[in-house]
Design a protein around this motif. Structure first.
Motif, PDB file in Angstrom:
ATOM      1  N   GLU A  12       9.773  12.666  42.783  1.00 13.39           N
ATOM      2  CA  GLU A  12       8.507  13.037  43.078  1.00 13.39           C
ATOM      3  C   GLU A  12       9.018  14.066  44.374  1.00 13.39           C
ATOM      4  O   GLU A  12       8.560  15.219  44.420  1.00 13.39           O
ATOM      5  N   GLU A  51       7.008  -1.037  49.392  1.00 16.45           N
ATOM      6  CA  GLU A  51       7.667  -0.059  50.609  1.00 16.45           C
ATOM      7  C   GLU A  51       7.637   1.590  49.287  1.00 16.45           C
ATOM      8  O   GLU A  51       6.895   2.314  49.458  1.00 16.45           O
ATOM      9  N   GLN A 108      -1.341   1.824  39.366  1.00 15.03           N
ATOM     10  CA  GLN A 108      -0.174   2.763  39.256  1.00 15.03           C
ATOM     11  C   GLN A 108       0.763   2.657  38.724  1.00 15.03           C
ATOM     12  O   GLN A 108       1.618   3.273  37.943  1.00 15.03           O
ATOM     13  N   ARG A 126       6.599   1.437  46.666  1.00 16.72           N
ATOM     14  CA  ARG A 126       4.876   1.647  46.212  1.00 16.72           C
ATOM     15  C   ARG A 126       3.958   2.837  47.298  1.00 16.72           C
ATOM     16  O   ARG A 126       3.679   3.035  47.075  1.00 16.72           O
ATOM     17  N   HIS A 127       4.439   2.161  48.323  1.00 14.33           N
ATOM     18  CA  HIS A 127       3.739   2.651  49.249  1.00 14.33           C
ATOM     19  C   HIS A 127       4.017   3.807  49.807  1.00 14.33           C
ATOM     20  O   HIS A 127       3.221   4.758  50.363  1.00 14.33           O
ATOM     21  N   GLU A 128       5.277   4.340  49.460  1.00 17.00           N
ATOM     22  CA  GLU A 128       6.001   5.579  50.205  1.00 17.00           C
ATOM     23  C   GLU A 128       5.255   6.343  48.651  1.00 17.00           C
ATOM     24  O   GLU A 128       5.602   8.080  49.774  1.00 17.00           O
ATOM     25  N   LEU A 129       4.593   5.671  47.841  1.00 22.93           N
ATOM     26  CA  LEU A 129       4.373   7.046  46.760  1.00 22.93           C
ATOM     27  C   LEU A 129       3.016   7.199  46.724  1.00 22.93           C
ATOM     28  O   LEU A 129       2.369   8.109  45.745  1.00 22.93           O
ATOM     29  N   SER A 130       2.175   6.234  47.654  1.00 23.51           N
ATOM     30  CA  SER A 130       0.623   6.197  47.497  1.00 23.51           C
ATOM     31  C   SER A 130       0.475   6.013  46.305  1.00 23.51           C
ATOM     32  O   SER A 130      -0.527   5.992  45.627  1.00 23.51           O
ATOM     33  N   MET A 131       1.087   4.745  45.653  1.00 24.55           N
ATOM     34  CA  MET A 131       0.747   4.323  44.385  1.00 24.55           C
ATOM     35  C   MET A 131      -0.488   3.070  44.594  1.00 24.55           C
ATOM     36  O   MET A 131      -0.002   2.015  45.334  1.00 24.55           O
ATOM     37  N   THR A 132      -1.106   2.757  43.395  1.00 25.98           N
ATOM     38  CA  THR A 132      -1.959   1.500  43.792  1.00 25.98           C
ATOM     39  C   THR A 132      -0.446   0.496  42.912  1.00 25.98           C
ATOM     40  O   THR A 132      -0.139   0.977  41.997  1.00 25.98           O
ATOM     41  N   ARG A 173      10.709   8.457  42.068  1.00 20.75           N
ATOM     42  CA  ARG A 173      11.291   8.260  43.263  1.00 20.75           C
ATOM     43  C   ARG A 173      12.113   9.710  43.664  1.00 20.75           C
ATOM     44  O   ARG A 173      11.199  10.920  44.384  1.00 20.75           O
TER      45      ARG A 173
END
Length: 90
Positions: free
Chosen positions: A77, A22, A33, A24-30, A74
């Motif tokens: 960001e 979650e 990355q 990783r997805h929240e920060l739009s990372m692969t 987090r």
């Protein structure tokens, strides 16, 4: 007046594999990355996100250092986003 011999159990907060995904997805990372941002190998990141070691098939937990690094990233960001919004909208 003796001291209590009760042991105090401290609960350790930890990041589950689901929480790591979650994050990783929240920060739009692969995955690559995220691994680079955390300064760990892609394989280590993938194992933590899956919750299992590919080699030993044993559980693989998100270690405390990685959890703290995720929270720091987090925060950075979020802070940068707020500062950007303030600069744009005055």
């Amino acid at each position: 007046m003796g001291r209590s011999t009760k042991k105090i159990k401290y609960r350790t907060c930890f990041m589950s594999p689901k929480h790591l995904a979650e994050w990783r997805h929240e920060l739009s990372m692969t995955q690559q990355q995220a691994a680079d941002a955390l300064d760990i190998s892609l394989k280590a990141f993938q194992e933590m996100e899956q919750g299992m070691s590919y080699d030993t098939r044993r559980p693989r937990f998100v270690d405390r250092r990685t959890q703290l690094a995720c929270e720091s990233i987090r925060f950075a960001e979020t802070f940068d986003s707020k500062r950007l919004m303030k600069a744009v909208h005055g």
